[in-house]
Design an enzyme around this catalytic site. Structure first.
Site, PDB file in Angstrom:
ATOM      1  N   ALA A  80       0.818  -1.210   0.000  1.00 24.64           N
ATOM      2  CA  ALA A  80       0.000   0.000   0.000  1.00 24.64           C
ATOM      3  C   ALA A  80       0.854   1.264   0.000  1.00 24.64           C
ATOM      4  O   ALA A  80       0.590   2.206  -0.753  1.00 24.64           O
ATOM      5  CB  ALA A  80      -0.936   0.006   1.209  1.00 24.64           C
ATOM      6  N   GLU A  81       1.901   1.273   0.834  1.00 26.14           N
ATOM      7  CA  GLU A  81       2.742   2.464   0.892  1.00 26.14           C
ATOM      8  C   GLU A  81       3.524   2.651  -0.399  1.00 26.14           C
ATOM      9  O   GLU A  81       3.734   3.778  -0.846  1.00 26.14           O
ATOM     10  CB  GLU A  81       3.687   2.422   2.094  1.00 26.14           C
ATOM     11  CG  GLU A  81       4.426   3.724   2.258  1.00 26.14           C
ATOM     12  CD  GLU A  81       4.958   3.971   3.649  1.00 26.14           C
ATOM     13  OE1 GLU A  81       5.512   5.061   3.848  1.00 26.14           O
ATOM     14  OE2 GLU A  81       4.822   3.096   4.521  1.00 26.14           O
ATOM     15  N   THR A  82       3.935   1.564  -1.020  1.00 23.71           N
ATOM     16  CA  THR A  82       4.613   1.670  -2.312  1.00 23.71           C
ATOM     17  C   THR A  82       3.696   2.335  -3.326  1.00 23.71           C
ATOM     18  O   THR A  82       4.075   3.309  -3.991  1.00 23.71           O
ATOM     19  CB  THR A  82       5.058   0.280  -2.806  1.00 23.71           C
ATOM     20  OG1 THR A  82       5.999  -0.265  -1.876  1.00 23.71           O
ATOM     21  CG2 THR A  82       5.677   0.356  -4.190  1.00 23.71           C
TER      22      THR A  82
END
Length: 158
Positions: A80-82
Site C-alpha cells: 500500500a505504501e509503495t
C-alpha cells in the site's frame, strides 16, 4: 498513459514495473529518476498501472508470510505504501517530494497463497497533501485489507 516499455531505466524500476504496465508520462519520468525502491523489489511487488490518480500493483503471498503461513500484515502495508507514495510523488512532480505522514490499515481477511493486488485511488490531490486509499484483494477478488496513506508534498532538497 504510456506503455512501460518506453522507459529505459537502469534502476529497480526495471525489475518492479511490468513491461506491459500502463503508466502516465509523469510516472515514466519518475521511474527514470528514482525507481521504486529496494524493498518493493525484495517483496516481489510488480507495478501494473501508475498515475497520480490511480495505481495498481501486486505482490506474491509466498515469501511474505508470518510464521503461521498467512500474509504478514506489514506486507499489506508495504504494498500500500509503495503504491500510495509513488502515486503521490507522481502528483508532486519534478523537483518535489512526497513523504508519508500518516498511514492506517484495517485487515479483513487473510491470504495463504497466490497474489495480493492493491488498487490505489486518490482521495485528495492538493498542493501540500495527497491522500490515497488502497484496497487489497486476493486472486478471487475478496477484500483482504483497506489502507489509507497521506503524504506531505514539499520541494526536494539538494
Amino acid at each position: 498513459m504510456t506503455d512501460a516499455t518506453t522507459s529505459s531505466s537502469s534502476n529497480d524500476a526495471e525489475r518492479t514495473v511490468r513491461p506491459d504496465a500502463a503508466l502516465s508520462d509523469d510516472a515514466v519520468e519518475l521511474f527514470r529518476r528514482r525507481g521504486v525502491g529496494a524493498l518493493a523489489e525484495r517483496m516481489g511487488i510488480e507495478i501494473l498501472e501508475m498515475s497520480a490518480e490511480r495505481a495498481v500493483g501486486r505482490m506474491p503471498v509466498e515469501g511474505n508470510t508470518q510464521p503461521v503461513g498467512i500474509l504478514h500484515g506489514g506486507a499489506h502495508v508495504v504494498l500500500a505504501e509503495t503504491l500510495g507514495s509513488v502515486a503521490a510523488n507522481v502528483h508532486a512532480g519534478a523537483g518535489r517530494l512526497a513523504m508519508g505522514i500518516e498511514l492506517n490499515a484495517s485487515h479483513s481477511r487473510s491470504a495463504t497463497t497466490g497474489w495480493v493486488t492493491g488498487t490505489c485511488t486518490a482521495v485528495h490531490l492538493g498542493r501540500t497533501l495527497a491522500t490515497h486509499q488502497v484496497v487489497m484483494t486476493d486472486d478471487d477478488g475478496r477484500l483482504l485489507s483497506t489502507v489509507r496513506i497521506t503524504n506531505y508534498l514539499t520541494d526536494a532538497r539538494g
